[in-house]
Design a protein around this motif. Structure first.
Motif, short mmCIF file in Angstrom:
data_model
loop_
_atom_site.label_atom_id
_atom_site.label_comp_id
_atom_site.label_asym_id
_atom_site.label_seq_id
_atom_site.Cartn_x
_atom_site.Cartn_y
_atom_site.Cartn_z
N CYS A 1 0.85 -1.19 0.00
CA CYS A 1 0.00 0.00 0.00
C CYS A 1 0.89 1.23 0.00
O CYS A 1 1.83 1.33 0.79
CB CYS A 1 -0.90 0.00 1.23
SG CYS A 1 -1.88 1.52 1.45
N CYS B 1 -0.04 -5.21 -0.31
CA CYS B 1 -1.27 -4.89 -1.04
C CYS B 1 -0.95 -4.76 -2.52
O CYS B 1 0.14 -4.29 -2.89
CB CYS B 1 -1.88 -3.58 -0.51
SG CYS B 1 -3.35 -3.02 -1.40
N CYS C 1 -4.71 -0.07 0.22
CA CYS C 1 -5.35 -1.19 0.90
C CYS C 1 -6.77 -0.81 1.33
O CYS C 1 -7.15 0.36 1.31
CB CYS C 1 -4.53 -1.64 2.11
SG CYS C 1 -4.51 -0.42 3.47
#
Length: 346
Positions: A266, A273, A291
C-alpha cells in the motif's frame, strides 16, 4: 448512421445489469498497413455496435490494437466478423483470465498515428524483422537458462504488482523510456546473452524485438501473446507458473490475479497490497496502490488535501479544476510526494 458512442458509462452499466448476460473481455492486435484508417474505423464501429461490443480500440496506418468486451453469446459472430477481414482472419484473441461484465462501458474506436506510443521512426529499421516467439513452455525453459536476461517491457506501475521471477523491471513511465535504458544496460551483451521480453498481450514486444535486432542484439526472444496467453497455456497444459502476483490490465478491472503472491505494498501505510485505485478527487485522479483500510480511512483519496476537496460542493470542485489539464491525461501514475510508501520517489 451512428458512428460514435451516445450513452454515458452510467447508462451503459444499467443496460448491462438489465440484460443479465455474461460478457467476455478480449484483446488482440495486428500490425498491417491500413490504407484508410478512418474508413476502416467507421466500418468497425458500425459492425461492433450492432454486436454490442464495448471497449477501446486504436486504428492507424500501421494496424489495430483492440481491448474490448462482447456478450458471450455474440463471441462467434464477432470472430466471424474479424475473419471476414483479410489481415484479421484467424487472429489470436486473448480472452481475459478474470471476467467482469463491466470491464468496459463505452465503445471507442479511435484513429491514432500509432497503435502503441513507441516514439520510434519506423522508417529507420525493419519492423517486420521480429524476435523469436515463444510458447509458455518454451518461455519457462529459457527463463531457467543462466545466459538469459528477461526484461519486462511494461511501465513501473504495471510491473510493481506482478512480474516474472528474476525479470528486470525498468522504473519507467512509458514504453519509449524503457527502450533506451535496456539497450544501455545490456550493451555489453548484445551477442552473448538471450534477450527475453514480455508484456501484457505481446504488442509492445512486437516492435521492441525488431528495434533491438536493428540495434545489434543477436538473440532476441518474446513471449507469444504476452502474460495473458501465457496464463491460459499454463492452465490448459498444466505448466509451472513463473509469474508472481497480478497482471495489470487497462480496463475497469485494473488487474487479473495470476498467482497468490502479493509482491507490492500500500502506498499509504506500507502493508502488503496490490490493489490499484484512482484518487476520488477528479482534479487529481492519481493511480496508486491502496489497501482496504486506507481506502476507508482516506475515502479513496491519495492525500488529506484531496480528501478535503471531495467534500466541497461540486461547483467549487469544478472551479478548482478550471484551466488545468484533464486529470486523467496527466501522466503521474504511482508518482507523488504524497505517497509515503510508493515504489519510487523519482
Amino acid at each position: 448512421m451512428q458512428l460514435y458512442n451516445k450513452l454515458s458509462a452510467e447508462e451503459r452499466a444499467k443496460l448491462i445489469d438489465e440484460a443479465g448476460k455474461d460478457r467476455l473481455t478480449i484483446s488482440f492486435y495486428q500490425y498491417f498497413k491500413i490504407e484508410n484508417p478512418q474508413i476502416f474505423r467507421d466500418k468497425l464501429f458500425i459492425e461492433w455496435n450492432a454486436l454490442d461490443v464495448l471497449g477501446r480500440t486504436y486504428v492507424s496506418y500501421e494496424g489495430i490494437n483492440a481491448q474490448i468486451s462482447v456478450p458471450a453469446e455474440n463471441f462467434l459472430a464477432l470472430k466471424e466478423q474479424l475473419d471476414s477481414i483479410s489481415f484479421l482472419k484467424d487472429i489470436r484473441l486473448n480472452v481475459a483470465v478474470e471476467q467482469d461484465n463491466k470491464s468496459f462501458l463505452k465503445l471507442k474506436v479511435k484513429v491514432r498515428k500509432k497503435i502503441v506510443a513507441d516514439g520510434l521512426n519506423d522508417d529507420t529499421f525493419d519492423v517486420t524483422n521480429k524476435g523469436v516467439h515463444l510458447s509458455a513452455e518454451e518461455f519457462n525453459k529459457m527463463l531457467e537458462d543462466p545466459n538469459t536476461v528477461c526484461v519486462d517491457m511494461r511501465n513501473h506501475y504495471e510491473s510493481e504488482i506482478g512480474h516474472f521471477k528474476g525479470a528486470v523491471t525498468p522504473d519507467v513511465d512509458t514504453f519509449r523510456d524503457s527502450l533506451d535504458i535496456i539497450e544501455e544496460d545490456l550493451k555489453e551483451h548484445k551477442e552473448d546473452k538471450n534477450l527475453l521480453m514480455y508484456c501484457t498481450g505481446g504488442i509492445r514486444c512486437e516492435k521492441a524485438s525488431a528495434y533491438y535486432k536493428h540495434k545489434g542484439f543477436k538473440n532476441v526472444f518474446q513471449l507469444e501473446g504476452g502474460i495473458i496467453e501465457y496464463t491460459r497455456q499454463v492452465k490448459s497444459e498444466g505448466l509451472e507458473n513463473k509469474f508472481l502476483g497480478k497482471n495489470f490490465v487497462f480496463d475497469h478491472r485494473r488487474a487479473e490475479r495470476i498467482s497468490d503472491d502479493v509482491i507490492s505494498n500500500c502506498h499509504q501505510c506500507g502493508k502488503p497490497c496490490d490493489t490499484h485505485t484512482n484518487c476520488a478527487n477528479e482534479g487529481c485522479h492519481l493511480l496508486f496502490i491502496q489497501c482496504d483500510e486506507c481506502a476507508e480511512k482516506m475515502e479513496n483519496t491519495c492525500s488529506p488535501e484531496c480528501q478535503e476537496i471531495i467534500h466541497l460542493p461540486f461547483e467549487e470542485q469544478k472551479a478548482l479544476r478550471k484551466g488545468k489539464h484533464a486529470s486523467n491525461k496527466i501522466f503521474k501514475k504511482g508518482r507523488s510526494e504524497k505517497l509515503k510508501f510508493q515504489k519510487s520517489n523519482s
